[in-house]
Design an enzyme around this catalytic site. Structure first.
Site, mmCIF file in Angstrom:
data_model
loop_
_atom_site.group_PDB
_atom_site.id
_atom_site.type_symbol
_atom_site.label_atom_id
_atom_site.label_comp_id
_atom_site.label_asym_id
_atom_site.label_seq_id
_atom_site.Cartn_x
_atom_site.Cartn_y
_atom_site.Cartn_z
ATOM 1 N N ASP A 1 -7.876 7.008 2.526
ATOM 2 C CA ASP A 1 -7.521 7.542 1.206
ATOM 3 C C ASP A 1 -8.770 7.887 0.402
ATOM 4 O O ASP A 1 -8.853 8.944 -0.229
ATOM 5 C CB ASP A 1 -6.703 6.506 0.402
ATOM 6 C CG ASP A 1 -5.359 6.213 1.052
ATOM 7 O OD1 ASP A 1 -4.842 7.086 1.773
ATOM 8 O OD2 ASP A 1 -4.833 5.094 0.830
ATOM 9 N N HIS B 1 0.830 -1.197 0.000
ATOM 10 C CA HIS B 1 0.000 0.000 0.000
ATOM 11 C C HIS B 1 0.872 1.258 0.000
ATOM 12 O O HIS B 1 0.708 2.156 -0.840
ATOM 13 C CB HIS B 1 -0.930 -0.025 1.225
ATOM 14 C CG HIS B 1 -1.970 1.039 1.234
ATOM 15 N ND1 HIS B 1 -3.274 0.813 0.912
ATOM 16 C CD2 HIS B 1 -1.887 2.358 1.517
ATOM 17 C CE1 HIS B 1 -3.957 1.938 0.997
ATOM 18 N NE2 HIS B 1 -3.123 2.893 1.368
ATOM 19 N N GLU B 2 1.810 1.333 0.918
ATOM 20 C CA GLU B 2 2.650 2.530 0.997
ATOM 21 C C GLU B 2 3.561 2.630 -0.221
ATOM 22 O O GLU B 2 3.824 3.730 -0.738
ATOM 23 C CB GLU B 2 3.478 2.527 2.292
ATOM 24 C CG GLU B 2 2.643 2.566 3.567
ATOM 25 C CD GLU B 2 1.702 3.765 3.634
ATOM 26 O OE1 GLU B 2 2.049 4.821 3.065
ATOM 27 O OE2 GLU B 2 0.604 3.633 4.206
ATOM 28 N N HIS C 1 1.565 4.298 -2.922
ATOM 29 C CA HIS C 1 1.505 5.754 -2.768
ATOM 30 C C HIS C 1 2.803 6.396 -3.235
ATOM 31 O O HIS C 1 2.815 7.363 -3.997
ATOM 32 C CB HIS C 1 1.289 6.127 -1.287
ATOM 33 C CG HIS C 1 -0.124 5.981 -0.806
ATOM 34 N ND1 HIS C 1 -1.210 6.435 -1.503
ATOM 35 C CD2 HIS C 1 -0.620 5.454 0.347
ATOM 36 C CE1 HIS C 1 -2.325 6.181 -0.823
ATOM 37 N NE2 HIS C 1 -1.994 5.579 0.313
#
Lengths: 279, 279, 279, 279, 279, 279
Positions: free
Chosen positions: E159, E82-83, E86
């Site tokens: 988000d 996930h990070e 981003h």
């Protein structure tokens, strides 16, 4: 009840306020109290005094005071046509109250002009014909602007608000729409009654709302068309009235009737009145 | 509960107020208290006294007091036809309560006239037929105006409000609409129960709202058509009643029945009643 | 919580009130407190006493007290048919609780009559079949009126409210509508939980609202049709029950079962019960 | 914040309450405080004591306490099937947490039965697959009732509420509807945040509302169909589980797995888990 | 203003709180105060202390603190992807602020990971292109989950909320929808301004609401498609970033740029920037 | 009234505040008071002082103060085009007030730039033509950005809000939509009047709402198209103005008119004015 949230100066006598506002309902009084409080803040005072209430009543009845400004000649001219329009229509339609005075002197509390009829609003019963004529008088100011100034202005806002409210009452309170029938729409009560919430509760569906809107629009559109025709048909008298207003600023009943030739109108009205069944 | 926000004079006995208002629910009492407070402000008093409550009850039950005005002959005539219309329909329909008195003397609290039936509203059960007849009586005033004064007026506003509320109850509370079926619509409770919020919570969709509107309109339209037919069919008796009212201002039961020929109507009603199964 | 806004007399023991209202949620208690306060005002008392709470509970559970009026024979007859209808349907449908007593004696607090079933509402789980039968019992009163009095009345308002609420719960809380599926609709919480706001928050769109309305209407319509058929099929027993009620005013279980021939019904129910899988 | 409106007994330690409710948001705490206040009123106490808070937490987490009633054999049997359904589905679907205990002993606070999974709800991230399986487990109770008791009951109301809320969160908070896309719907804040107003603010149009409804219905319908298929495919194990529950009232993990043959299921799950990419 | 309802410990200095929250509006501050109060209750304290405000600010900015739990390896792996998503998108799109640090160490207040860009949100003017790129970065986390973990999770809720709010602002506040034109929609003020009511007042019709919904959905859908394409096109770099994150838990700017080959991207961005007219 | 909830320092003279805000209505004053309170909290002060009120008025009239940031050259350039656009359109359209000064120096309270016209908003009557021109001036800033910066930004948000509000007033308050006619829409009063609730009550149906939306959109779209054409037609003057602004940061009336060649425009306007009927 409405005065309890505001610190009152000792010299303030609520009796006088109440006496000045015999026709007001709770919501109006709440507005008066609030306006008075705002006025005292602007004055820099610690408490609300009688003068604040007077200004408040004036503000609410006649619009906001605009001090220290000078109206431009163009504005003055537009106001003259606007008031002449109200007066001319009031003199022309059958069921309007007599016109006592027309003025374009800004009142101490700020209205740009006024057309006074007596005894407006002091009736037990008002018929549909009379209401239709009242709407036409309200439209007369803007109709004259539209005819003689080639553009409309914000000056008719108050007329339009009052006309809209009256047309809505005809449809929603007085059962005067054939399409909607002998029925009322919406409810008032509770917090609304106390003046703490505004307006009415909508207790009907979307289709009914659409019909109400259409009926209100139709009533107002008819009044507008009629007012425009009336001022156009009597353009000469309208110009005379406006010119006299620009010249003298205030016209009394006799002067107005002389200018507009009310004799003919009065004759017409009298015969019209006679055509109704005698009481 | 509703009286706690208002300072009461010592001489005010809430017991009397409560006794005068046996049929009122919470919301009504809140209105009474508020009106009483407003009345005391108008009087210039520091506290609410019994007379303020009396005026408040009167205002709410009979409309706003309009002091110092004189009704015009034309208004008087219209009121006479209006009340004659109520009375004539009440005498004609099968299930209405007897008419005890008709008056066009403005009551001390401002109603322009009144048609009193007894013992209205003191029933355990009311049938659909009786409600339909009540609606017809409510429409009778405007129907008479429409027939004999060539124009309707604002005078029927209260009749229309009550008729609308009753028709809505028939549809939404009493299950008397075949199209909507044996069901209730909307909910009341919580703040509404306490009289602080008005009306009902809408707990149904737009289509149901449309059907409710249509059913209410249909019920009221039928009552209006029937009332118009009844007064037109008995125009002579209507004129007699109105003329007698303008003459005497108040008619008692015997006078009314003499004028309208109630004998024939009563016979009709009795036979109709007999056609129902015996109790 | 709900009692803090009301001044209580020393003799008032909230424990007793709470004990009398084991099944009540917050909103109900708020109503009780408010009614008690109103009752004390009517009494002219300075504080709320236990009797006020008792009257309040009675008022809310059984309707408003109407003192000093006498029911007319026609009203009495209609009430008898109404209660006979409830009782007959309760005896006939498979899943209803037993009928213990039927009465047309107006209770001290004003209900015109009552059909008591035990142990109503004291169940952990209720099946869809049982709920459908409960709806049918609720419709039985008006069905009997409709059959034997040729007109419906306002007397069924409370039945219709409760039936509507139950049908809405079946659809919106219990997932018992096949069209809407295993789902709940609307939310309660916050101020609503505290009893200060009523009803549920609508968290769905117009189309879902329409389907909910249609399902509720369908459930209630089916119950109504079934109740009408049941009372029509057993009209003789209905007449017997109503006549006995008018004669004796109160019928106990044994008398009722004798009149209605419950033996046959009971046999039917037992065999039906046996057709379910044994526990 | 939420406890300030209630008078607390000295022995009440809000710390304990807060520690017992680590997962609760503001609105939940407000409910706890209110329930505790109601409980103290029922006890007849002058202040809220710790026991009241404990009962309140229990009431809110496990439903209302129904003292002194005895469940009927038929109710007991239905509860057994209901809990067996939950347990069987939880053991069968791939992503459910392990079942530790199933019981049909009514808890001191009134739940009719319970199926405990650990460590439910103690996760940082939950995937769409896991949520879909949770929905299926929630539907398992009613699916078993529907299959084995031939009728559904009110017993699944809480399951349906939680399932509906979860499905709505999937669609409106977690962006798990392909039709609606990676987006959230509705807003919470202000008074809602403080627990004083419930629900969310609708900040979208009618068409979006319809799509949300359809997506929620579709997710719940799929879970229901799947749960019904699962319990029907394993009807024998379901009957065994229900019978054992009726016999022993409480089944521990080992007993359950023995009855249901979890070995085979576990193998299936392990292989399924292995098919995911290794961490 | 917002702190007056809460009892503060002497050591609490609201100045510090206000300094920590320079960008917060009234509604945010109200939330901080409320959270601080809740935190003090959980601590068992009598008053709100500075640490409570710090926790409150952290909770509101970074999500709820979840103490004492350990993330599972599968969760850890998902957070890393996930990070990484981003960060990768932030490095790739033209108008994003530089990535300074990426971490999957749960912050003391509970965020599972974070991708820090500077100087985010410290701009006077933001162009439509920059907002579109910000949306794409927000979507990058879930896009990476979707690509590499075969299922989406609840982890993207925040988000999605922020992306939805931004897209709604583009359409409703910044006039960036060609279909809706240079106009704003909805109003805020009064109670909303004070933070006591949430959201905006809807001052437009259903058709406009539908267009707003469609435009918001279109903007978000485009960002989502673009983010998915970006991470799929650079899957190798995504895997490298995720693996490095799982290994080191925190990556500084230099490490990230080394892994992702920012040189090529930076060149692209510089030339793109040069293609704009010089200032 | 609005100041009573806030503790004032002794040196605060509400008179000064009131004098600085002659055109504000109740709702605006409430915002000022609230902002002042927030400002004092940020300062760490115990009471609200005059400087807090000054900052509050500035914040509300000119936007939020952003201290300590430096505008980037690109932002500076965009602001120059934006203000040049406002000024150029104001100089070009027939009915706009004269431009006295244009600046891109961020004011002490944070506006990025300003185009000052005098005597804006100090008129008794404003015509439709003048309002249409005002809208065009408002659109000039974004139109210039769109033309010269190839992308729009968030910088026009305030312009769009004011333009939307003005267009809505033209349609809903001033009766300036031919499609909707001489009518007002929506009501304000009660709590809204006191500044405690925002916006207007919608008292019309969905179809009317759609027409209102369409008329507002049409008015704004026409203003936008016209502003874009005006700045495109005079791109050279726009570039000159923007360059001069970037160079000198502030331009006075004489400098502006020199750059833009106002002589030709003035001639045009004078002749246009002469074409109207003399006052």
């Amino acid at each position: 009840v409405h005065a309890t949230r505001v610190k009152l100066a000792e010299s303030t006598d609520l009796r006088t306020v109440a006496q000045r506002t015999p026709g007001m309902v709770g919501a109006d009084l709440a507005n008066v109290v609030n306006e008075a409080a705002l006025a005292s803040v602007r004055r820099g005072a610690n408490a609300v005094e009688p003068a604040d209430f007077e200004e408040a009543v004036d503000r609410l009845q006649l619009g906001f005071k605009k001090e220290g400004r000078v109206m431009s000649p163009e504005e003055k001219r537009r106001v003259a046509y606007h008031e002449a329009g109200h007066a001319l229509v009031a003199l022309t339609v059958e069921n309007a109250d007599p016109v006592h005075r027309v003025t374009i002197i800004p009142r101490s509390v700020g209205a740009l002009g006024a057309t006074l009829q007596l005894p407006t609003d002091d009736r037990y019963l008002v018929t549909r014909s009379e209401l239709v004529d009242r709407l036409c008088v309200m439209m007369g100011g803007r109709a004259a602007e539209d005819l003689c100034c080639r553009d409309v202005s914000t000056g008719a806002q108050d007329d339009l608000e009052r006309a809209t409210e009256l047309a809505r009452h005809m449809v929603m309170r007085f059962g005067m729409s054939d399409r909607l029938g002998p029925q009322t729409f919406g409810r008032t009560g509770g917090l609304r009654y106390l003046g703490l919430m505004d307006g009415e509760e909508r207790n009907y569906g979307e289709e009914t709302a659409r019909t109400i809107d259409a009926e209100v629009k139709s009533i107002l559109g008819a009044a507008w068309d009629r007012a425009r025709k009336l001022v156009a048909d009597r353009r000469d008298e309208l110009e005379d009235l406006a010119a006299a207003l620009l010249d003298k600023e205030t016209l009394e009943r006799e002067e107005i009737e002389l200018l507009v030739g009310v004799e003919g109108i009065r004759k017409k009205r009298t015969s019209a009145t006679q055509s109704r069944p005698a009481a």
